[in-house]
Design a protein around this motif. Structure first.
Motif, PDB file in Angstrom:
ATOM      1  N   VAL A  11       0.834  -1.206   0.000  1.00  0.00           N
ATOM      2  CA  VAL A  11       0.000   0.000   0.000  1.00  0.00           C
ATOM      3  C   VAL A  11       0.869   1.256   0.000  1.00  0.00           C
ATOM      4  O   VAL A  11       0.627   2.204  -0.752  1.00  0.00           O
ATOM      5  N   VAL A  12       1.903   1.252   0.847  1.00  0.00           N
ATOM      6  CA  VAL A  12       2.814   2.396   0.914  1.00  0.00           C
ATOM      7  C   VAL A  12       3.512   2.601  -0.432  1.00  0.00           C
ATOM      8  O   VAL A  12       3.654   3.732  -0.922  1.00  0.00           O
ATOM      9  N   ALA A  13       3.920   1.501  -1.047  1.00  0.00           N
ATOM     10  CA  ALA A  13       4.607   1.588  -2.338  1.00  0.00           C
ATOM     11  C   ALA A  13       3.694   2.160  -3.415  1.00  0.00           C
ATOM     12  O   ALA A  13       4.118   2.968  -4.253  1.00  0.00           O
ATOM     13  N   ARG A  14       2.420   1.758  -3.391  1.00  0.00           N
ATOM     14  CA  ARG A  14       1.487   2.268  -4.389  1.00  0.00           C
ATOM     15  C   ARG A  14       1.261   3.759  -4.220  1.00  0.00           C
ATOM     16  O   ARG A  14       1.106   4.487  -5.198  1.00  0.00           O
ATOM     17  N   ARG A  15       1.224   4.207  -2.977  1.00  0.00           N
ATOM     18  CA  ARG A  15       1.049   5.638  -2.733  1.00  0.00           C
ATOM     19  C   ARG A  15       2.226   6.433  -3.274  1.00  0.00           C
ATOM     20  O   ARG A  15       2.082   7.600  -3.641  1.00  0.00           O
ATOM     21  N   ARG A  16       3.383   5.793  -3.303  1.00  0.00           N
ATOM     22  CA  ARG A  16       4.570   6.435  -3.865  1.00  0.00           C
ATOM     23  C   ARG A  16       4.690   6.178  -5.367  1.00  0.00           C
ATOM     24  O   ARG A  16       5.690   6.515  -5.981  1.00  0.00           O
ATOM     25  N   ARG A  17       3.658   5.540  -5.923  1.00  0.00           N
ATOM     26  CA  ARG A  17       3.591   5.232  -7.355  1.00  0.00           C
ATOM     27  C   ARG A  17       4.725   4.326  -7.815  1.00  0.00           C
ATOM     28  O   ARG A  17       5.248   4.479  -8.931  1.00  0.00           O
ATOM     29  N   LEU A  18       5.097   3.402  -6.958  1.00  0.00           N
ATOM     30  CA  LEU A  18       6.100   2.403  -7.319  1.00  0.00           C
ATOM     31  C   LEU A  18       5.400   1.167  -7.853  1.00  0.00           C
ATOM     32  O   LEU A  18       4.451   0.668  -7.241  1.00  0.00           O
ATOM     33  N   ARG A  19       5.848   0.668  -8.980  1.00  0.00           N
ATOM     34  CA  ARG A  19       5.284  -0.553  -9.555  1.00  0.00           C
ATOM     35  C   ARG A  19       6.188  -1.722  -9.183  1.00  0.00           C
ATOM     36  O   ARG A  19       7.280  -1.870  -9.730  1.00  0.00           O
ATOM     37  N   LEU A  20       5.694  -2.544  -8.276  1.00  0.00           N
ATOM     38  CA  LEU A  20       6.536  -3.605  -7.727  1.00  0.00           C
ATOM     39  C   LEU A  20       6.261  -4.977  -8.330  1.00  0.00           C
ATOM     40  O   LEU A  20       7.000  -5.916  -8.073  1.00  0.00           O
ATOM     41  N   GLY A  21       5.190  -5.103  -9.115  1.00  0.00           N
ATOM     42  CA  GLY A  21       4.881  -6.407  -9.679  1.00  0.00           C
ATOM     43  C   GLY A  21       4.339  -7.361  -8.630  1.00  0.00           C
ATOM     44  O   GLY A  21       3.863  -6.964  -7.574  1.00  0.00           O
ATOM     45  N   VAL A  22       4.440  -8.647  -8.905  1.00  0.00           N
ATOM     46  CA  VAL A  22       3.908  -9.657  -7.996  1.00  0.00           C
ATOM     47  C   VAL A  22       5.043 -10.325  -7.219  1.00  0.00           C
ATOM     48  O   VAL A  22       6.202 -10.269  -7.618  1.00  0.00           O
ATOM     49  N   THR A  23       4.676 -10.941  -6.098  1.00  0.00           N
ATOM     50  CA  THR A  23       5.633 -11.683  -5.282  1.00  0.00           C
ATOM     51  C   THR A  23       5.152 -13.122  -5.147  1.00  0.00           C
ATOM     52  O   THR A  23       4.094 -13.497  -5.664  1.00  0.00           O
ATOM     53  N   VAL A  24       5.911 -13.911  -4.398  1.00  0.00           N
ATOM     54  CA  VAL A  24       5.527 -15.309  -4.190  1.00  0.00           C
ATOM     55  C   VAL A  24       4.414 -15.444  -3.166  1.00  0.00           C
ATOM     56  O   VAL A  24       3.918 -16.543  -2.920  1.00  0.00           O
ATOM     57  N   SER A  25       4.002 -14.333  -2.566  1.00  0.00           N
ATOM     58  CA  SER A  25       3.012 -14.399  -1.496  1.00  0.00           C
ATOM     59  C   SER A  25       1.829 -13.471  -1.736  1.00  0.00           C
ATOM     60  O   SER A  25       1.391 -12.759  -0.835  1.00  0.00           O
ATOM     61  N   GLU A  26       1.307 -13.476  -2.958  1.00  0.00           N
ATOM     62  CA  GLU A  26       0.097 -12.710  -3.227  1.00  0.00           C
ATOM     63  C   GLU A  26      -1.101 -13.433  -2.599  1.00  0.00           C
ATOM     64  O   GLU A  26      -1.027 -14.610  -2.254  1.00  0.00           O
TER      65      GLU A  26
END
Length: 210
Positions: free
Chosen positions: A141-156
């Motif tokens: 959530v914090v990353a999205r607010r900073r407009r960072l595109r992180l993709g998916v992880t092994v724990s979605e």
């Protein structure tokens, strides 16, 4: 109403990642289910709440009938995918719906841990897995607010649901080991994947900040 291709594009934009073939296949299936529900005027939030109810029923059933619990949780997981599809297809994706969906997801995550604990897994392992999963989602959530595109992880979230379902069904079948062993294995697997996913997110954020 969005076409299938428009829906896939909307999903990609919203999640900041191009879906893999496996995910794209699931998204197409969700779209097929979403179209008639959209025509009927079914609310995405209602589907989200139904999903939580099914997962809650599965967590309750897991204490006596782990396999049944797993199947109910699987049905709840399907609802979790369809609610977002209905929101996009119907053009009803908004802040309020997103808040309801996020709240239902977190309650559902908590119930996944409850289900494994009810089937015989150590409570502290289940609780730690849930807590790390919450941290994973908080960081995203914090990353999205900073407009960072992180993709998916092994724990979605779909991974968390699938792991719980697999091990509860195995616990119910009692193949090679008793229910408690399978439930414990599921809890440890959930914890390890949650930790790995959190590390992935933190590493991507660190790389983006350089």
């Amino acid at each position: 109403m969005l076409t299938r291709d428009e829906y896939l594009v909307g999903w990609s934009v919203g999640h900041g990642v191009v879906p893999s073939r496996l995910v794209a296949g699931w998204l197409r299936a969700a779209y097929r289910v979403a179209r008639p529900l959209t025509r009927l005027g079914v609310s995405p939030s209602a589907i989200s709440v139904l999903g939580v109810a099914l997962i809650g029923g599965g967590a309750f059933a897991a204490g006596r009938w782990p396999a049944l619990g797993g199947l109910l949780i699987a049905a709840g997981g399907v609802c979790d995918g369809v609610d977002g599809a209905v929101a996009l297809v119907a053009g009803r994706a908004g802040r309020r719906g997103a808040l309801v969906d996020a709240a239902c997801d977190r309650v559902g995550d908590l119930l996944l841990g409850v289900g494994l604990a009810a089937a015989g897994a150590p409570g502290w392992v289940c609780g730690t897995a849930v807590a790390v999963g919450f941290a994973h989602e908080g960081v995203r959530v914090v990353a999205r607010r900073r407009r960072l595109r992180l993709g998916v992880t092994v724990s979605e979230r779909p991974t968390r649901v699938i792991v719980t379902v697999m091990f509860l069904v195995a616990a119910g079948l009692g193949v090679l080991a008793d229910a408690g062993w399978w439930a414990s294995a599921g809890a440890w697997t959930s914890l390890l994947l949650a930790a790995a996913g959190l590390v992935q997110l933190l590493a991507k954020i660190t790389a983006s900040a350089r």
